[in-house]
Design a protein around this motif. Structure first.
Motif, PDB file in Angstrom:
ATOM      1  N   HIS A  86       0.830  -1.201   0.000  1.00 37.43           N
ATOM      2  CA  HIS A  86       0.000   0.000   0.000  1.00 37.43           C
ATOM      3  C   HIS A  86       0.869   1.257   0.000  1.00 37.43           C
ATOM      4  CE1 HIS A  86      -3.586  -2.343   1.958  1.00 37.43           C
ATOM      5  NE2 HIS A  86      -3.317  -2.722   0.714  1.00 37.43           N
ATOM      6  N   ARG A  87       0.306   2.326  -0.486  1.00 39.82           N
ATOM      7  CA  ARG A  87       0.996   3.606  -0.491  1.00 39.82           C
ATOM      8  C   ARG A  87       0.555   4.463   0.699  1.00 39.82           C
ATOM      9  NH1 ARG A  87       0.871   5.611  -6.849  1.00 39.82           N
ATOM     10  NH2 ARG A  87       2.055   3.842  -7.720  1.00 39.82           N
ATOM     11  N   ILE A  88       1.417   5.348   1.105  1.00 40.23           N
ATOM     12  CA  ILE A  88       1.084   6.259   2.193  1.00 40.23           C
ATOM     13  C   ILE A  88       0.129   7.328   1.674  1.00 40.23           C
ATOM     14  CG2 ILE A  88       1.982   7.941   3.843  1.00 40.23           C
ATOM     15  CD1 ILE A  88       4.573   6.414   3.913  1.00 40.23           C
ATOM     16  N   LYS A  89      -0.975   7.527   2.387  1.00 36.69           N
ATOM     17  CA  LYS A  89      -1.966   8.519   1.995  1.00 36.69           C
ATOM     18  C   LYS A  89      -1.713   9.827   2.745  1.00 36.69           C
ATOM     19  CE  LYS A  89      -5.478   4.889   1.555  1.00 36.69           C
ATOM     20  NZ  LYS A  89      -6.783   4.405   2.087  1.00 36.69           N
ATOM     21  N   ILE A  90      -1.801  10.910   2.023  1.00 39.41           N
ATOM     22  CA  ILE A  90      -1.729  12.229   2.640  1.00 39.41           C
ATOM     23  C   ILE A  90      -2.860  13.077   2.077  1.00 39.41           C
ATOM     24  CG2 ILE A  90       0.747  12.172   3.089  1.00 39.41           C
ATOM     25  CD1 ILE A  90       1.172  13.864   0.612  1.00 39.41           C
TER      26      ILE A  90
END
Length: 217
Positions: A86-90
């Protein structure tokens, strides 16, 4: 993760007769970590559950139990990202918070009390990381409810201890709260009550609704 858990369990079995309590605790902890890596909201719920403890039973001002569990929760989330790709969400709120932290870091250069400023700045960084953790871990309504339930249960379990502490005399209370924060505890319990009311209002199961109602009271 399952393989590591199995190896750890097998190795601890060799010491089971010598320290069964410790071995049981370690196995339970490893099992929880394996499950939490798959669903980090459980680790976040544990972190929220121990938040009330810091207000009434913190053991140290430098590295409290809450901070240790917070570090472990962050590590579990990072493991989840690596294992599941998963990618980091911002979001914009995080970017605004990061800009505020950056500006606060620059402001330290003309501060007068570096000890106080440094402590406050470190707290700001922790809050920003906690917000980053929250927006990435709480991905559904169920995750949100799990975290709120953890906060409510933590306040419920610590309520008898808090009453005993607050009934002590002034001298003992001052000594007991040297490394603690009663105002922070009251604020955390307030959020827990709001969480209980929300869970009671949105829960469809009648038994659980009664549990959340009495827990909030």
């Amino acid at each position: 993760v399952a393989g590591a858990l199995g190896a750890a369990t097998a190795s601890l079995a060799l010491y089971w007769k010598l320290q069964p309590g410790l071995a049981s605790a370690v196995v339970a902890g490893l099992g929880f970590m394996a499950v939490a890596v798959a669903r980090p909201a459980l680790a976040m719920a544990l972190l929220c559950a121990v938040l009330p403890i810091e207000g009434i039973a913190a053991g140290s001002t430098h590295m409290s139990e809450v901070r240790l569990i917070g570090i472990a929760t962050f590590a579990i989330w990072l493991a989840h990202l690596l294992l599941y790709g998963h990618r980091i969400k911002i979001n914009r709120t995080f970017l605004l918070g990061a800009a505020l932290v950056f500006w606060a870091g620059i402001s330290i250069m003309w501060g007068t009390s570096l000890d106080t400023i440094g402590s406050s700045y470190f707290t700001m960084i922790q809050m920003l990381l906690l917000f980053l953790l929250t927006i990435n871990v709480v991905e559904s309504e169920m995750d949100f409810r799990i975290v709120l339930a953890g906060l409510l249960l933590g306040a419920l379990v610590t309520s008898p201890l808090s009453m005993n502490v607050f009934m002590e005399n002034v001298v003992e209370r001052a000594r007991a709260f040297e490394a603690q924060n009663p105002n922070g505890y009251a604020m955390t319990v307030g959020f827990a009550i709001i969480s209980g009311l929300y869970l009671m209002r949105t829960e469809k199961n009648r038994l659980l609704r009664l549990f959340f109602m009495f827990s909030s009271v």
